[in-house]
Write an enzyme that holds these catalytic residues in place. Structure first.
Site, PDB file in Angstrom:
ATOM      1  N   THR A   1       0.865  -1.195   0.000  1.00 52.50           N
ATOM      2  CA  THR A   1       0.000   0.000   0.000  1.00 52.50           C
ATOM      3  C   THR A   1       0.894   1.234   0.000  1.00 52.50           C
ATOM      4  O   THR A   1       1.894   1.290   0.713  1.00 52.50           O
ATOM      5  CB  THR A   1      -0.932   0.008   1.226  1.00 52.50           C
ATOM      6  OG1 THR A   1      -1.779  -1.148   1.151  1.00 52.50           O
ATOM      7  CG2 THR A   1      -1.821   1.238   1.256  1.00 52.50           C
TER       8      THR A   1
ATOM      9  N   PHE B   1       1.167   5.152   0.787  1.00 51.14           N
ATOM     10  CA  PHE B   1       0.576   6.213   1.599  1.00 51.14           C
ATOM     11  C   PHE B   1       1.224   7.544   1.215  1.00 51.14           C
ATOM     12  O   PHE B   1       2.410   7.574   0.846  1.00 51.14           O
ATOM     13  CB  PHE B   1       0.862   5.987   3.088  1.00 51.14           C
ATOM     14  CG  PHE B   1       0.222   4.748   3.660  1.00 51.14           C
ATOM     15  CD1 PHE B   1      -0.952   4.834   4.395  1.00 51.14           C
ATOM     16  CD2 PHE B   1       0.804   3.503   3.499  1.00 51.14           C
ATOM     17  CE1 PHE B   1      -1.544   3.696   4.944  1.00 51.14           C
ATOM     18  CE2 PHE B   1       0.221   2.360   4.041  1.00 51.14           C
ATOM     19  CZ  PHE B   1      -0.955   2.469   4.772  1.00 51.14           C
TER      20      PHE B   1
HETATM   21  O1  LIG Z   1      -7.687   0.451   8.484  1.00 52.75           O
HETATM   22  C1  LIG Z   1      -6.465   0.685   8.600  1.00 52.75           C
HETATM   23  O2  LIG Z   1      -5.730   0.131   9.426  1.00 52.75           O
HETATM   24  C2  LIG Z   1      -5.851   1.671   7.703  1.00 52.75           C
HETATM   25  O3  LIG Z   1      -4.891   2.287   8.055  1.00 52.75           O
HETATM   26  C3  LIG Z   1      -6.368   1.767   6.296  1.00 52.75           C
HETATM   27  C4  LIG Z   1      -5.746   0.632   5.528  1.00 52.75           C
HETATM   28  C5  LIG Z   1      -6.422  -0.564   5.423  1.00 52.75           C
HETATM   29  C6  LIG Z   1      -5.822  -1.617   4.740  1.00 52.75           C
HETATM   30  C7  LIG Z   1      -4.559  -1.453   4.178  1.00 52.75           C
HETATM   31  C8  LIG Z   1      -3.889  -0.256   4.292  1.00 52.75           C
HETATM   32  C9  LIG Z   1      -4.494   0.802   4.963  1.00 52.75           C
END
Ligand SMILES: O=C(O)C(=O)Cc1ccccc1
Length: 358
Positions: free
Chosen positions: A228, A230
């Site tokens: 992912t 960010f």
């Molecule tokens: O829900 C979380 O913990 C988040 O930070 C959002 C998320 C969810 C899944 C993958 C990456 C971020």
């Protein structure tokens, strides 16, 4: 690190039916704060060194979710000494920065399994925030349950919609009903504070430790390569972007470009502006909302009157280089000459690594 990510798909991962905790009709109401085992402070070791605000206090980074969310880990990875500020919704996290209650906000914007999180891009475009850093994290999902609960007792699973989507195959095999909630750590908190014995949560191994839950399964994601991306956003530009290696390479710029008329012609012209200057694109996304009667993309005009403007065709482009490069400046000038709107979303250090969140 390795870079053989599968080609991204481009759905918007957040279904409109995402439930807020308060809308969870069949769940008992969340326990009063005193009964919750939500930890008051979370200490996570950082991985890489980045500039910090020191003296009067640590840099405050707002994130969506409860302590233990993946976004919080991403914030701590970007700024190991930061103080994280949990917020219920992304809009609250953005508001925290706009109102000065936090210095930065962190948003997940795309994943190798699900493609671009368009909703989060929409938020970015509607606000006067700049990208100051990107962070790539491997995301490992675990199935967590209340201590002592056996897999056969489970009927449903709750988590962030992206986590549920990333674990679709495993969840289908387990035969669990899926219900989206706002974040992974919030799902864990919900199990605990409501003492839910028929419900599992998908969250990180860290969240299991933080909240004292059992891990029933590790590595639940359908694809082992699950990264992912960010973005760390700021209200102000905190000085020139720091190159990751202190040398000349490694800066990235993100742009949003809007045009009227054919999006194909605009796309070709934009590609030509970059290719003839040998500028490498790292992301290109075409949003064409006019055909399907979708809502147009709303972008805050940060240079003009600060008003929201609606555009049917939009391109998101990330490329290598910064506004310090004459070639980049020329390309942007050329693109501006044939586009109705161009906004630079930020120049920042490209993340050369992928951090492992276990
Ligand atoms: O829900 C979380 O913990 C988040 O930070 C959002 C998320 C969810 C899944 C993958 C990456 C971020």
């Amino acid at each position: 690190m390795a870079s053989s990510a599968p080609p991204p798909k481009f759905p918007n991962y957040l279904p409109s039916s995402t439930k807020k905790r308060s809308e969870f009709a069949d769940l008992p109401s969340i326990a009063p704060a005193g009964r919750s085992r939500r930890p008051s402070t979370v200490v996570i070791a950082g991985i890489n060194g980045h500039p910090q605000i020191n003296g009067s206090g640590a840099l405050r980074v707002a994130f969506q979710g409860a302590p233990g969310a993946y976004s919080e880990f991403a914030a701590k990875t970007a700024c190991p000494a930061c103080a994280t500020v949990p917020c219920r919704a992304f809009a609250d996290a953005i508001a925290a920065v706009e109102r000065g209650r936090a210095d930065r906000v962190i948003l997940p914007v795309e994943s190798t399994m699900e493609g671009t999180a368009l909703r989060n891009y929409d938020l970015l475009l509607r606000h006067d925030l700049r990208i100051v850093q990107e962070i790539n994290l491997f995301v490992h999902y675990c199935l967590l349950a209340m201590p002592g609960v056996r897999p056969a007792e489970l009927r449903r699973v709750i988590s962030h919609p992206m986590a549920l989507a990333h674990c679709g195959r495993a969840l289908a095999q387990l035969g669990l009903r899926r219900e989206p909630v706002e974040d992974t750590a919030g799902a864990v908190e919900m199990l605990l504070s409501n003492h839910l014995l028929d419900t599992a949560a998908i969250a990180s191994p860290r969240a299991a430790v933080l909240y004292g839950l059992d891990v029933l399964a590790h590595g639940l994601q359908d694809e082992s390569w699950n990264v992912t991306r960010f973005l760390l956003l700021s209200r102000t530009t905190p000085g020139p972007p720091q190159k990751p290696d202190g040398g000349g390479a490694g800066l990235k710029t993100s742009l949003v470009i809007a045009h009227r008329g054919s999006s194909m012609i605009a796309l070709l012209k934009v590609l030509s502006s970059f290719s003839k200057r040998n500028i490498n694109l790292t992301k290109l996304e075409v949003i064409n909302s006019s055909n399907e009667g979708e809502a147009p993309v709303m972008i805050l005009d940060v240079r003009g009157r600060g008003s929201l403007r609606a555009f049917p065709h939009v391109l998101y482009v990330d490329f290598e280089g910064s506004m310090e490069d004459s070639q980049v400046k020329e390309a942007i000038d050329e693109i501006s000459s044939f586009s109705v709107f161009v906004r630079i979303l930020g120049c920042y250090a490209a993340d050369p690594s992928i951090y492992d969140l276990q």
